[in-house]
Design a protein around this motif. Structure first.
Motif, PDB file in Angstrom:
ATOM      1  N   TYR B 195       0.839  -1.253  -0.144  1.00 31.13           N
ATOM      2  CA  TYR B 195       0.041   0.049   0.167  1.00 31.13           C
ATOM      3  C   TYR B 195       0.907   1.301  -0.068  1.00 31.13           C
ATOM      4  CZ  TYR B 195      -3.963  -2.731   0.600  1.00 31.13           C
ATOM      5  OH  TYR B 195      -5.159  -3.696   0.276  1.00 31.13           O
ATOM      6  N   ASP B 196       2.075   1.010   0.122  1.00 31.86           N
ATOM      7  CA  ASP B 196       2.910   2.011   0.390  1.00 31.86           C
ATOM      8  C   ASP B 196       3.549   2.304  -1.312  1.00 31.86           C
ATOM      9  OD1 ASP B 196       5.156   3.840   0.248  1.00 31.86           O
ATOM     10  OD2 ASP B 196       6.161   3.046   2.185  1.00 31.86           O
ATOM     11  N   ALA B 197       3.171   3.438  -1.833  1.00 32.20           N
ATOM     12  CA  ALA B 197       3.524   3.495  -3.183  1.00 32.20           C
ATOM     13  C   ALA B 197       4.892   3.654  -3.406  1.00 32.20           C
ATOM     14  CB  ALA B 197       2.960   4.814  -3.574  1.00 32.20           C
ATOM     15  N   SER B 198       5.787   4.089  -2.543  1.00 29.60           N
ATOM     16  CA  SER B 198       7.370   4.096  -2.868  1.00 29.60           C
ATOM     17  C   SER B 198       7.983   2.615  -2.609  1.00 29.60           C
ATOM     18  CB  SER B 198       8.091   4.997  -1.615  1.00 29.60           C
ATOM     19  OG  SER B 198       7.895   4.247  -0.432  1.00 29.60           O
ATOM     20  N   LYS B 199       7.255   1.791  -2.005  1.00 28.78           N
ATOM     21  CA  LYS B 199       7.662   0.283  -2.102  1.00 28.78           C
ATOM     22  C   LYS B 199       7.046  -0.676  -2.965  1.00 28.78           C
ATOM     23  CE  LYS B 199       9.040   0.795   3.040  1.00 28.78           C
ATOM     24  NZ  LYS B 199       8.313   0.445   4.385  1.00 28.78           N
ATOM     25  N   PRO B 389      -1.309  -8.270 -16.037  1.00 25.99           N
ATOM     26  CA  PRO B 389      -2.401  -7.179 -16.248  1.00 25.99           C
ATOM     27  C   PRO B 389      -3.151  -7.135 -15.261  1.00 25.99           C
ATOM     28  CG  PRO B 389      -2.224  -9.502 -17.938  1.00 25.99           C
ATOM     29  CD  PRO B 389      -0.926  -9.184 -16.747  1.00 25.99           C
ATOM     30  N   MET B 390      -3.362  -8.118 -14.434  1.00 31.42           N
ATOM     31  CA  MET B 390      -4.287  -8.020 -13.305  1.00 31.42           C
ATOM     32  C   MET B 390      -3.805  -7.025 -12.312  1.00 31.42           C
ATOM     33  SD  MET B 390      -6.949  -9.982 -13.180  1.00 31.42           S
ATOM     34  CE  MET B 390      -6.978  -9.618 -11.281  1.00 31.42           C
ATOM     35  N   GLN B 391      -2.421  -7.103 -12.000  1.00 32.30           N
ATOM     36  CA  GLN B 391      -1.805  -6.112 -11.028  1.00 32.30           C
ATOM     37  C   GLN B 391      -1.956  -4.691 -11.568  1.00 32.30           C
ATOM     38  OE1 GLN B 391       0.676  -6.464  -8.255  1.00 32.30           O
ATOM     39  NE2 GLN B 391      -0.515  -4.880  -8.032  1.00 32.30           N
ATOM     40  N   MET B 392      -1.938  -4.344 -13.091  1.00 35.04           N
ATOM     41  CA  MET B 392      -1.836  -2.942 -13.758  1.00 35.04           C
ATOM     42  C   MET B 392      -3.361  -2.713 -13.524  1.00 35.04           C
ATOM     43  SD  MET B 392      -1.081  -2.223 -17.260  1.00 35.04           S
ATOM     44  CE  MET B 392      -2.127  -1.717 -18.281  1.00 35.04           C
ATOM     45  N   PHE B 393      -4.218  -3.551 -13.526  1.00 37.35           N
ATOM     46  CA  PHE B 393      -5.794  -3.179 -13.856  1.00 37.35           C
ATOM     47  C   PHE B 393      -5.989  -2.825 -12.135  1.00 37.35           C
ATOM     48  CE2 PHE B 393     -10.010  -5.079 -12.657  1.00 37.35           C
ATOM     49  CZ  PHE B 393     -10.776  -4.023 -13.552  1.00 37.35           C
ATOM     50  N   TYR B 394      -5.721  -3.494 -11.219  1.00 33.62           N
ATOM     51  CA  TYR B 394      -5.580  -3.289  -9.681  1.00 33.62           C
ATOM     52  C   TYR B 394      -5.226  -1.836  -9.658  1.00 33.62           C
ATOM     53  CZ  TYR B 394      -5.303  -3.253  -4.940  1.00 33.62           C
ATOM     54  OH  TYR B 394      -5.521  -2.972  -3.397  1.00 33.62           O
ATOM     55  N   TRP B 395      -4.080  -1.474 -10.123  1.00 37.01           N
ATOM     56  CA  TRP B 395      -3.385  -0.359  -9.531  1.00 37.01           C
ATOM     57  C   TRP B 395      -4.109   1.035 -10.531  1.00 37.01           C
ATOM     58  CZ3 TRP B 395       2.242  -2.263 -10.190  1.00 37.01           C
ATOM     59  CH2 TRP B 395       2.661  -2.759  -8.871  1.00 37.01           C
ATOM     60  N   THR B 396      -4.667   0.668 -11.776  1.00 38.80           N
ATOM     61  CA  THR B 396      -5.486   1.902 -12.146  1.00 38.80           C
ATOM     62  C   THR B 396      -6.625   2.407 -11.352  1.00 38.80           C
ATOM     63  OG1 THR B 396      -6.915   0.355 -13.319  1.00 38.80           O
ATOM     64  CG2 THR B 396      -5.026   1.101 -14.652  1.00 38.80           C
ATOM     65  N   SER B 397      -7.183   1.626 -10.558  1.00 40.03           N
ATOM     66  CA  SER B 397      -8.110   2.142  -9.711  1.00 40.03           C
ATOM     67  C   SER B 397      -7.632   2.695  -8.201  1.00 40.03           C
ATOM     68  CB  SER B 397      -9.344   1.109  -9.226  1.00 40.03           C
ATOM     69  OG  SER B 397      -8.541  -0.164  -8.852  1.00 40.03           O
ATOM     70  N   PRO B 399      -5.532   5.336  -6.256  1.00 44.59           N
ATOM     71  CA  PRO B 399      -5.019   6.870  -6.276  1.00 44.59           C
ATOM     72  C   PRO B 399      -3.441   6.726  -5.922  1.00 44.59           C
ATOM     73  CG  PRO B 399      -6.566   6.705  -4.686  1.00 44.59           C
ATOM     74  CD  PRO B 399      -6.596   5.548  -5.450  1.00 44.59           C
ATOM     75  N   GLY B 400      -2.572   7.391  -6.326  1.00 48.74           N
ATOM     76  CA  GLY B 400      -1.291   7.300  -6.231  1.00 48.74           C
ATOM     77  C   GLY B 400      -0.300   6.335  -6.645  1.00 48.74           C
ATOM     78  N   PHE B 401      -1.122   5.521  -7.492  1.00 48.69           N
ATOM     79  CA  PHE B 401      -0.369   4.509  -8.260  1.00 48.69           C
ATOM     80  C   PHE B 401      -0.132   4.371  -9.683  1.00 48.69           C
ATOM     81  CE2 PHE B 401      -0.864   2.769  -4.198  1.00 48.69           C
ATOM     82  CZ  PHE B 401       0.361   1.872  -3.627  1.00 48.69           C
ATOM     83  N   GLU B 402      -0.449   5.507  -9.939  1.00 47.48           N
ATOM     84  CA  GLU B 402      -0.750   5.837 -11.615  1.00 47.48           C
ATOM     85  C   GLU B 402       0.597   5.381 -12.445  1.00 47.48           C
ATOM     86  OE1 GLU B 402      -1.337   8.126  -9.587  1.00 47.48           O
ATOM     87  OE2 GLU B 402      -3.480   8.557  -9.825  1.00 47.48           O
TER      88      GLU B 402
END
Lengths: 272, 436
Positions: B195-199, B389-397, B399-402
Motif C-alpha cells: 500500500y506504500d507507493a514508494s515500496k 495485467p491483473m496487477q496493472m488493472f488493480y493499480w489503475t483504480s 490513487p497514487g499508483f498511476e
C-alpha cells in the motif's frame, strides 16, 4: 475404342519362358478414382530380375498402374481397386483389403517423377528405410548406406559430405539419392515413375546405366514417356492406352514388330 | 473510346482520393498511438529507471569488483579448456555442449531471467553472486572464441590475443551487468505489492505470470499439437470432423471473457477448486488451444504431398511418418503459432478476473526449488496468484499508483514485443531452412 485384336489379357510370350518365374502377376486389375475408371482389366506378368517398362500417351494409366503395386492410392480417399496383383514369393495379393499396405510397402521401393529427398542429411535420407525397420547399429547403418549409394552410383560424389543437407545436391544427384533411398532396404520390386523426366541427358544416362546394373538384383518396373529409354533399358515393354493394356512383350518384339496397329501408330508418332 | 478514358481517369482519381484519406487516417492513428505510448512511458519509466544514474557515478567500485570476479573465474577456465580440448575432441559431447552454450543470445536471455528469478529461487545475492553468474554465463562463448584463435594462429600469439579478447568481452559484460543493476530500479521488479507507493513492485505479478504461462504452455502445446495431428492425419474426413474443424477455427475468435466463465463453471462449481496458478494456467490454455491447433494444422498442410508419398512408399506407418517427417518439418510453424498464442495469453486479463485472480497479493508462491529431498516442489501450482495485467488493472483504480500502472503496462508492452520478435525470427529461420 481399341481395335478388337487388343484383348486386355496378353498371353505370356515365348521369350518369357527364359525367365520362367514371374516376380508379380497382374490379374484383371481395374482401378477407379472415385467414379472415374482409370484402369480396365489389366493382366500381365512381371518377370523376375528384369526391367519392365510401361509406355503410352499421357493419361493412359501407366502411372496409376505402377502406383497400384505399392498401394500409393490408399493415401487418398475414394479410390478403389478390383482384381489382384500377386507378389511372389508367397503369392500375396497386394490389392487385397486384408493386406496392410504399410507392411506390404516394406517389400517394394519407389522413385518418383520429381526428386523428393527429405530435408535431412544425405546419410539420413538413405538410412530412413532402415530406421523404419528399427536398425539401430551404427556399423550396419553405415555399411548399408554406403552399399546403397554405391549401387546408385552416387557414393564417390557424396562420401565426403554425408552429413550435409540432401537439398544441396543437384537435381540428378538428388534423383540418384532417391534411388539409393529406395535401394537401402533391399526391395524385391523397384518401382520407377518416370525417374528421368526432370533430368538432363547426362544425368538421365547415368540413371539408365544404373537401372541396367540393378536388374541383376531386383525386379524393376518403370514408367517412361521416353520410348528410346524403354528400348534401351527394358527387357519387356507394355503399351497402354486409355486405361487398357494394348500390347506387352519383349522390348525387341514390341519395338520392331508390334503386333497391334495402335502400338505401331504410337511408336511411329502418328498419334500420342 | 472517350468514355473509356474518362472511366480510367475517374478510377485513378478515386484511387488518389482514397490514398489521401488512407494516409490521413494512418497518420492520425499512428500519432495518437505514439502520443499515448509516450505518455505511458513518461509516467512509467520513473518506476523502472533511476534517473539519478545519469547524474552521478558512484558505481565504479561495484563495476570493478563484479568485473574482477567475473574475469578471475572466466579467463582461467576458458583458456585452460580451450587448450585442453583440441581438434580431436571436435565431435565429442563436451564440444557439442559448448557449442550450444556458446549461443550468446540465449545466454543473455538466461542471464536476465536468472537475475530476475534469483530472489524467488533464494539465490539472489550480492556482487559475488553477480560476478560468478556472469563469469559462468560468458565462459562457454569465450572458450569457443579462444579456440578459434588458437586454431588459426601460432599458439603463443593466439593465446595472447584470445586472453585480450576474453578480457574485453568479460569487461563489457561486467559493465553492462553493473550498469544495468544501477540504471534499472530493480526493486520495482523485486518487491511485492504494497500500500506504500514508494515500496510497491511487480514481483508477485511477474512471478505469477511466469507460473501461469508455464502451466499454459505445458498443457496447451501437447494437447493442441496432439489434437491437430490426430485431426489432420488420422481422423476420417466426414460431416462430424468437418463440424469440429469449423468449430475450432471459430473458437479462436470467441471473446476471451467467455472462456473465463466456462473455466469458472468447470473448476469452481463442478470441481470446487480454488483459484490458483494451475487453474489460471489451464484457463488460458483453453483460450489458446484453438490457436495452437490451427497453427499446427496449417504447418502440417504446408508439407508437400510428394514428401508424404516418399515417406509412406518406404513402408512407414502413420506414426513413423509423423515422427520422422511431419512433426520435424512443421516444428517451425508450430513454434511460431505457439509463441504468438503465448503472447496473447500473457496479456489476457478478462478470463482471470472471472476465475478470481488476485489484484493485490503480497506473498510469492512457494519456490519450485527446495533445500531438502526431492529438491523440487509443486506447491506453487496450488497457490493464489496475480499476473501483470491483473496487477496493472488493480493499480489503475488506486490513487497514487498511476506511475506503477504505467510502468507495468510498459513492461507488458516490451515483453509482448520481444515475444513477437522471437516468433518472427523463428519463422524467418525456418523459411531459410525449409523452402518447399
Amino acid at each position: 475404342m481399341i481395335p478388337a485384336e487388343a484383348a486386355p489379357a496378353v498371353a505370356v510370350t515365348q521369350a518369357d519362358s527364359a525367365h520362367a518365374r514371374p516376380k508379380a502377376e497382374v490379374r484383371s486389375v481395374s482401378f477407379y478414382y472415385g467414379s472415374k475408371q482409370a484402369l480396365d482389366r489389366i493382366s500381365m506378368p512381371i518377370p523376375e530380375r528384369s526391367v519392365t517398362a510401361l509406355i503410352g500417351p499421357s493419361g493412359c494409366g501407366k502411372s496409376t498402374l505402377l502406383r497400384c503395386f505399392n498401394r500409393m492410392h490408399d493415401l487418398y480417399p475414394g479410390n478403389r481397386y478390383e482384381g489382384e496383383i500377386l507378389l511372389h514369393p508367397g503369392g500375396t495379393n497386394i490389392l487385397s483389403p486384408s493386406v496392410d499396405p504399410m507392411e506390404m510397402r516394406l517389400r517394394t521401393g519407389m522413385v518418383f517423377q520429381k526428386p523428393n529427398p527429405f530435408p535431412k542429411t544425405i546419410f539420413e535420407n538413405v538410412a530412413y528405410g532402415l530406421r523404419l525397420r528399427f536398425v539401430k547399429s551404427r556399423a550396419e547403418l553405415e555399411e548399408k548406406v554406403e552399399a546403397a549409394l554405391n549401387a546408385a552410383a552416387l557414393w564417390d560424389e557424396v562420401k565426403d559430405r554425408l552429413h550435409q543437407s540432401a537439398w544441396k545436391l543437384s537435381g540428378g544427384q538428388q534423383q540418384r539419392l532417391c534411388v539409393a533411398r529406395a535401394l537401402a532396404t533391399d526391395p524385391e520390386l523397384l518401382l520407377l515413375d518416370e525417374p528421368t523426366s526432370a533430368l538432363d541427358p547426362i544425368a538421365t544416362s547415368r540413371i539408365e546405366d544404373m537401372i541396367f546394373e540393378l536388374k541383376e538384383r531386383v525386379t524393376v518396373l518403370m514408367v517412361t514417356h521416353n520410348m528410346e529409354q524403354a528400348a534401351r533399358v527394358a527387357d519387356y515393354t507394355a503399351f497402354m492406352y486409355l486405361g487398357e493394356l494394348v500390347e506387352r512383350g519383349p522390348s525387341s518384339q514390341v519395338f520392331q514388330k508390334p503386333k497391334n496397329e495402335l502400338t505401331e501408330k504410337y511408336l511411329t508418332g502418328t498419334f500420342g | 473510346m472517350n468514355d473509356v478514358s474518362q472511366l480510367i481517369r475517374y478510377r485513378k482519381r478515386q484511387d488518389y482520393y482514397f490514398q489521401i484519406v488512407g494516409a490521413a487516417c494512418t497518420a492520425v492513428g499512428v500519432l495518437t498511438l505514439a502520443a499515448l505510448l509516450i505518455k505511458l512511458s513518461w509516467d512509467g519509466l520513473g518506476q523502472i529507471v533511476r534517473f539519478e544514474f545519469f547524474h552521478n557515478w558512484p558505481i565504479l567500485t561495484d563495476v570493478g569488483i563484479t568485473f574482477l570476479i567475473a574475469l578471475g573465474l572466466a579467463v582461467p577456465v576458458a583458456v585452460s579448456v580451450a587448450a585442453l580440448t583440441t581438434d580431436e575432441h571436435e565431435n565429442s559431447l563436451l564440444s557439442d555442449v559448448l557449442r550450444i552454450l556458446a549461443r550468446f543470445r540465449a545466454i543473455a536471455i538466461g542471464l536476465v531471467i536468472l537475475l530476475l528469478l534469483a530472489h524467488w529461487l533464494d539465490l539472489f545475492g550480492n556482487r559475488l553472486v553477480g560476478g560468478i553468474v556472469l563469469g559462468l554465463l560468458v565462459t562457454p562463448r569465450l572458450i569457443s572464441v579462444s579456440r578459434d584463435f588458437v586454431r588459426q594462429r601460432p599458439v603463443r600469439f593466439g593465446a595472447a590475443l584470445s586472453a585480450l579478447l576474453l578480457a574485453g568481452v568479460v569487461g563489457l559484460g561486467a559493465v553492462a551487468w553493473a550498469g544495468l543493476t544501477h540504471l534499472l530500479r530493480l526493486e520495482f521488479f523485486l518487491s511485492n505489492a504494497s500500500y506504500d507507493a514508494s515500496k510497491a513492485g511487480i514481483l508477485t505479478a511477474w512471478v505469477g505470470t511466469l507460473g501461469v504461462m508455464t502451466v499454459t504452455f505445458a498443457t496447451a502445446v501437447p494437447l493442441g499439437v496432439a489434437a491437430a495431428v490426430y485431426l489432420e492425419e488420422y481422423a476420417r474426413k466426414n460431416v462430424f470432423t468437418n463440424l469440429i474443424e469449423i468449430n475450432i477455427s471459430n473458437l479462436a475468435g470467441v471473446p476471451s471473457i467467455s472462456y473465463g466463465l466456462m473455466a469458472l463453471w468447470l473448476f469452481s462449481h463442478l470441481l470446487e477448486w480454488k483459484s490458483s496458478i494451475f487453474v489460471g494456467g489451464v484457463t488460458l490454455a483453453l483460450l489458446i488451444l484453438p490457436i495452437v491447433i490451427v497453427a499446427t494444422r496449417e504447418a502440417l498442410r504446408s508439407i508437400p504431398g510428394s514428401i508424404r508419398e516418399a515417406a509412406y512408399a518406404a513402408g512407414a506407418t502413420k506414426w513413423q511418418t509423423i515422427r520422422y517427417h511431419l512433426l520435424p518439418y512443421s516444428l517451425g510453424g508450430i513454434a511460431t503459432g505457439t509463441i504468438i498464442a503465448m503472447s496473447r495469453a500473457m496479456g489476457e486479463t478478462a478470463p482471470l478476473i472471472v476465475i478470481g485472480a488476485a489484484g493485490y497479493l503480497t506473498n510469492l508462491p512457494p519456490s519450485p526449488l527446495q533445500r531438502h529431498f526431492p529438491f523440487v516442489s509443486f506447491d506453487w501450482l496450488n497457490s493464489p496468484f496475480t499476473v501483470l495485467p491483473m496487477q496493472m488493472f488493480y493499480w489503475t483504480s488506486e490513487p497514487g499508483f498511476e506511475s506503477h500502472a504505467a510502468a507495468t503496462g510498459l513492461v507488458l508492452i516490451v515483453l509482448t514485443l520481444s515475444i513477437n520478435a522471437a516468433a518472427i525470427s523463428v519463422r524467418y529461420r525456418v523459411r531459410q531452412k525449409l523452402k518447399w
